[in-house]
Design a protein around this motif. Structure first.
Motif, PDB file in Angstrom:
ATOM      1  N   MET A   1       0.798  -1.247   0.012  1.00 48.71           N
ATOM      2  CA  MET A   1       0.060   0.106  -0.118  1.00 48.71           C
ATOM      3  C   MET A   1       1.073   1.375  -0.126  1.00 48.71           C
ATOM      4  N   GLN A   2       0.524   2.153  -0.756  1.00 49.47           N
ATOM      5  CA  GLN A   2       1.138   3.586  -0.978  1.00 49.47           C
ATOM      6  C   GLN A   2       0.728   4.391   0.047  1.00 49.47           C
ATOM      7  N   LEU A   3       1.683   5.063   0.844  1.00 43.22           N
ATOM      8  CA  LEU A   3       1.190   6.127   1.955  1.00 43.22           C
ATOM      9  C   LEU A   3       1.445   7.472   1.463  1.00 43.22           C
ATOM     10  N   ILE A   4       0.802   8.333   1.508  1.00 44.28           N
ATOM     11  CA  ILE A   4       1.163   9.802   1.154  1.00 44.28           C
ATOM     12  C   ILE A   4       0.808  10.539   2.640  1.00 44.28           C
ATOM     13  N   VAL A   5       2.011  11.114   2.922  1.00 46.50           N
ATOM     14  CA  VAL A   5       1.760  12.141   4.294  1.00 46.50           C
ATOM     15  C   VAL A   5       1.979  13.583   3.953  1.00 46.50           C
ATOM     16  N   ILE A   6       1.016  14.239   4.036  1.00 43.33           N
ATOM     17  CA  ILE A   6       0.983  15.638   3.692  1.00 43.33           C
ATOM     18  C   ILE A   6       1.242  16.545   5.063  1.00 43.33           C
ATOM     19  N   SER A   7       2.231  17.445   4.886  1.00 41.00           N
ATOM     20  CA  SER A   7       2.829  18.032   6.319  1.00 41.00           C
ATOM     21  C   SER A   7       2.720  19.427   5.825  1.00 41.00           C
ATOM     22  N   GLY A   8       2.070  20.220   6.993  1.00 39.15           N
ATOM     23  CA  GLY A   8       2.221  21.584   6.798  1.00 39.15           C
ATOM     24  C   GLY A   8       1.544  22.189   7.939  1.00 39.15           C
ATOM     25  N   PRO A   9       1.643  23.674   8.328  1.00 36.79           N
ATOM     26  CA  PRO A   9       1.179  24.389   9.221  1.00 36.79           C
ATOM     27  C   PRO A   9      -0.275  24.496   9.029  1.00 36.79           C
ATOM     28  N   SER A  10      -0.989  24.756  10.074  1.00 30.48           N
ATOM     29  CA  SER A  10      -2.543  25.100  10.035  1.00 30.48           C
ATOM     30  C   SER A  10      -2.619  26.091   9.017  1.00 30.48           C
ATOM     31  N   GLY A  11      -3.511  25.730   8.305  1.00 27.97           N
ATOM     32  CA  GLY A  11      -4.012  26.642   7.022  1.00 27.97           C
ATOM     33  C   GLY A  11      -3.423  26.775   5.683  1.00 27.97           C
ATOM     34  N   ARG A  20      -8.226  16.859  -3.564  1.00 25.77           N
ATOM     35  CA  ARG A  20      -7.554  16.945  -4.975  1.00 25.77           C
ATOM     36  C   ARG A  20      -7.030  15.713  -5.506  1.00 25.77           C
ATOM     37  N   ILE A  21      -6.105  15.191  -4.378  1.00 22.95           N
ATOM     38  CA  ILE A  21      -5.279  13.941  -4.891  1.00 22.95           C
ATOM     39  C   ILE A  21      -6.373  12.704  -4.835  1.00 22.95           C
ATOM     40  N   LEU A  22      -7.220  12.756  -3.907  1.00 23.81           N
ATOM     41  CA  LEU A  22      -8.117  11.511  -4.044  1.00 23.81           C
ATOM     42  C   LEU A  22      -8.974  11.412  -5.122  1.00 23.81           C
ATOM     43  N   LYS A  23      -9.251  12.659  -5.685  1.00 16.48           N
ATOM     44  CA  LYS A  23     -10.083  12.638  -7.109  1.00 16.48           C
ATOM     45  C   LYS A  23      -9.314  12.347  -8.149  1.00 16.48           C
ATOM     46  N   LYS A  24      -8.077  12.315  -8.034  1.00 14.90           N
ATOM     47  CA  LYS A  24      -7.094  11.951  -9.218  1.00 14.90           C
ATOM     48  C   LYS A  24      -6.720  10.399  -9.197  1.00 14.90           C
ATOM     49  N   ILE A  25      -6.819   9.924  -8.067  1.00 16.60           N
ATOM     50  CA  ILE A  25      -6.411   8.282  -7.916  1.00 16.60           C
ATOM     51  C   ILE A  25      -7.317   7.548  -7.479  1.00 16.60           C
ATOM     52  N   LYS A  26      -7.403   6.391  -7.896  1.00 17.42           N
ATOM     53  CA  LYS A  26      -8.544   5.284  -7.579  1.00 17.42           C
ATOM     54  C   LYS A  26      -8.206   4.552  -6.235  1.00 17.42           C
ATOM     55  N   ILE A  29      -8.071   6.515   0.387  1.00 19.36           N
ATOM     56  CA  ILE A  29      -8.846   6.932   1.466  1.00 19.36           C
ATOM     57  C   ILE A  29      -8.040   8.026   2.256  1.00 19.36           C
ATOM     58  N   ILE A  30      -8.661   8.833   3.092  1.00 15.71           N
ATOM     59  CA  ILE A  30      -7.953   9.766   3.686  1.00 15.71           C
ATOM     60  C   ILE A  30      -7.984   9.728   5.109  1.00 15.71           C
ATOM     61  N   LEU A  31      -6.929   9.699   5.892  1.00 15.10           N
ATOM     62  CA  LEU A  31      -7.267   9.629   7.358  1.00 15.10           C
ATOM     63  C   LEU A  31      -6.512  11.080   7.549  1.00 15.10           C
ATOM     64  N   ASN A  32      -7.491  11.906   8.388  1.00 14.08           N
ATOM     65  CA  ASN A  32      -7.201  13.330   8.722  1.00 14.08           C
ATOM     66  C   ASN A  32      -6.794  13.170  10.345  1.00 14.08           C
ATOM     67  N   THR A  33      -5.736  13.680  10.770  1.00 12.17           N
ATOM     68  CA  THR A  33      -5.500  13.590  12.067  1.00 12.17           C
ATOM     69  C   THR A  33      -6.377  14.511  13.067  1.00 12.17           C
ATOM     70  N   ILE A 101      -8.275  -0.685  -0.845  1.00  9.41           N
ATOM     71  CA  ILE A 101      -7.546   0.559  -0.750  1.00  9.41           C
ATOM     72  C   ILE A 101      -6.065   0.191  -0.984  1.00  9.41           C
ATOM     73  N   ARG A 102      -5.687   1.037  -1.791  1.00  8.68           N
ATOM     74  CA  ARG A 102      -4.232   0.979  -2.473  1.00  8.68           C
ATOM     75  C   ARG A 102      -3.461   2.274  -2.144  1.00  8.68           C
ATOM     76  N   PHE A 103      -4.074   3.313  -1.638  1.00 16.16           N
ATOM     77  CA  PHE A 103      -3.621   4.617  -1.450  1.00 16.16           C
ATOM     78  C   PHE A 103      -4.184   5.222  -0.016  1.00 16.16           C
ATOM     79  N   LEU A 104      -3.223   5.390   0.827  1.00 12.78           N
ATOM     80  CA  LEU A 104      -3.680   5.904   1.937  1.00 12.78           C
ATOM     81  C   LEU A 104      -2.910   7.335   2.274  1.00 12.78           C
TER      82      LEU A 104
END
Length: 201
Positions: A1-11, A20-26, A29-33, A101-104
């Motif tokens: 399974m491919q993991l994509i971690v998106i890091s950045g400050p609030s806002g 937007r990424i989820l719309k592009k890949i099949k 699923i998103i796990l929002n901390t 699920i192939r992308f998290l």
């Protein structure tokens, strides 16, 4: 399974980018901390007395997040997801079956903490570099509309949260990842999305 971690400050746009990424890949699923905050009396007290409580690691229910993460990675499906309500400080389980699920995608201000526990293999790190004033404007609007904060409180909490994020970021910079993408204010998002899709596919 491919993991994509998106890091950045609030806002900085983590949630928007993840969608937007989820719309592009099949099969993703998103796990929002942000949906894994602690609940209970102690959490409610701290949220009222501790400045920027929701931007501190003490507020994050890592055990619950880890359990869901490991289950999805191991089994490739999910039967539910969590939603955190900032106004009443409670968490709700929403039942929804997601198979194959192939992308998290992991996104949220605690993405940096999650990175410490992940293998470099099959992990793409996306760092969002955003202007402080831009982030502040977004947070004030979001917190006023969605979290019931006054604009003045949202501003004060953001300033502390910005400091906490960059302080914690320094502790994570020593780790080297096979794939890292940095997105800045003037980055071509459509071009970046194509690059992300090429990497994960």
């Amino acid at each position: 399974m491919q993991l994509i971690v998106i890091s950045g400050p609030s806002g900085s746009g983590k949630t928007t980018l993840s969608k937007r990424i989820l719309k592009k890949i099949k099969n993703g699923i998103i796990l929002n901390t942000d949906n894994y905050y602690r609940t209970g009396i102690l959490s409610q007290i701290l949220s009222r007395t501790l400045t920027s409580y929701f931007d501190r690691k003490i507020s994050f229910n890592y055990g619950l997040f880890k359990r869901d993460l490991e289950f999805i990675v191991k089994n490739g499906f999910s039967d539910f997801y969590y939603e955190y309500n900032f106004k009443i400080k409670s968490i709700k389980k929403v039942y929804k079956n997601t198979k194959n699920i192939r992308f998290l995608i992991i996104e949220g201000i605690f993405g940096q903490e999650i990175l410490k526990t992940l293998s470099k293999e099959n992990c793409l790190l996306i760092k969002l570099k955003a202007n402080k004033q831009t982030c502040l404007n977004r947070v004030i609007k979001r917190d006023f509309l969605e979290r019931g904060k006054s604009k003045d409180l949202a501003r004060r909490d953001f300033i502390k949260a910005w400091e906490l994020f960059h302080k914690n970021k320094k502790k994570c910079n020593s780790r080297n990842y096979f794939n890292t993408i940095v997105i800045r204010k003037k980055s071509d998002i459509d071009l970046i999305l194509k690059k992300i899709i090429n990497i994960v596919n």
